[in-house]
Design a protein around this motif. Structure first.
Motif, PDB file in Angstrom:
ATOM      1  N   LEU A  74      27.681   5.891  -2.718  1.00  0.00           N
ATOM      2  CA  LEU A  74      26.429   6.613  -2.928  1.00  0.00           C
ATOM      3  C   LEU A  74      25.791   6.380  -4.302  1.00  0.00           C
ATOM      4  CD1 LEU A  74      24.320   8.638  -1.946  1.00  0.00           C
ATOM      5  CD2 LEU A  74      25.811  10.487  -2.745  1.00  0.00           C
ATOM      6  N   VAL A 164      20.880   9.749   0.799  1.00  0.00           N
ATOM      7  CA  VAL A 164      21.950  10.596   1.336  1.00  0.00           C
ATOM      8  C   VAL A 164      21.851  10.678   2.855  1.00  0.00           C
ATOM      9  CG1 VAL A 164      22.908  12.935   1.383  1.00  0.00           C
ATOM     10  CG2 VAL A 164      22.159  11.943  -0.787  1.00  0.00           C
ATOM     11  N   ILE A 167      23.044   7.493   4.602  1.00  0.00           N
ATOM     12  CA  ILE A 167      24.502   7.364   4.636  1.00  0.00           C
ATOM     13  C   ILE A 167      25.091   8.264   5.712  1.00  0.00           C
ATOM     14  CG2 ILE A 167      26.620   7.801   3.319  1.00  0.00           C
ATOM     15  CD1 ILE A 167      25.098   6.876   0.826  1.00  0.00           C
TER      16      ILE A 167
END
Length: 214
Positions: A74, A164, A167
């Motif tokens: 991330l 985010v 993912i």
């Protein structure tokens, strides 16, 4: 951010290293994915790597690997695009004139950036957020946002949230597909896995085509 030559060179060097890491990860993948998958996620935090990480976490019955892969990839997944946003700001004049020779021109292609300017102007935060979920060049979106003078408060939050969400998106697909995998029936398992991956990326591609429309 001041457009000093020193800062521009530092950011350009970081962008080059980011691209180089991603390229090196391709031949290194076959050595890393079994025992050192986290390094692969750090070097190349892309949708396919996150999907594979979630798939492996499910098939290995290792929920901790799922979390580790997400946390490992991330930071660079977000920072890589934000780096191009600031490069776009610092090279905005050269992008507009098309005067970007050498490495800077390869990392910040003026033609691609200019084609996205009108799309970004019309769709704004929607393009930034959904671009992360689609098969879309997020680094070019970042550079375009920077070169057009978009404020950081307008770009960074939707892009970070989109990163985010992307993912979560691909790791959910990978984790679900991993649940269908049966070592005793590899033909059926790989067929289901392959079709699932094709369907997921086809949807991302279609979303990317929609976002490209002016």
């Amino acid at each position: 951010m001041k457009k000093s030559p020193e800062r521009r060179k530092v950011l350009l060097a970081l962008a080059f290293l980011r691209a180089l890491l991603g390229l090196l990860a391709i031949p290194a993948a076959k050595f890393l994915y079994r025992e050192h998958f986290l390094w692969l996620a750090v070097m190349r935090p892309t949708k396919e790597v996150f999907l594979l990480g979630a798939f492996l976490a499910r098939t290995r019955n290792s929920p901790s690997l799922l979390i580790q892969v997400a946390l490992a990839g991330l930071p660079l997944a977000i920072a890589g695009v934000w780096l191009f946003y600031y490069l776009g700001r610092m090279y905005s004049r050269e992008i507009k004139s098309g005067d970007l020779p050498g490495l800077s021109g390869r990392l910040l292609p003026p033609d691609k950036i200019k084609r996205l300017e009108k799309v970004l102007e019309r769709k704004g935060s929607k393009l930034i957020f959904l671009g992360r979920l689609a098969a879309f060049p997020s680094s070019v979106v970042g550079a375009t946002a920077g070169s057009t003078g978009m404020k950081s408060r307008q770009f960074l939050p939707p892009d970070g949230l989109g990163a985010v969400a992307s993912i979560v998106e691909v790791m959910s697909v990978g984790y679900v597909l991993g649940g269908f995998f049966d070592k005793d029936d590899p033909v059926t398992s790989w067929t289901i896995t392959g079709l699932g991956i094709i369907a997921a990326f086809a949807l991302m591609f279609l979303l990317g085509r929609y976002l490209r429309r002016e």
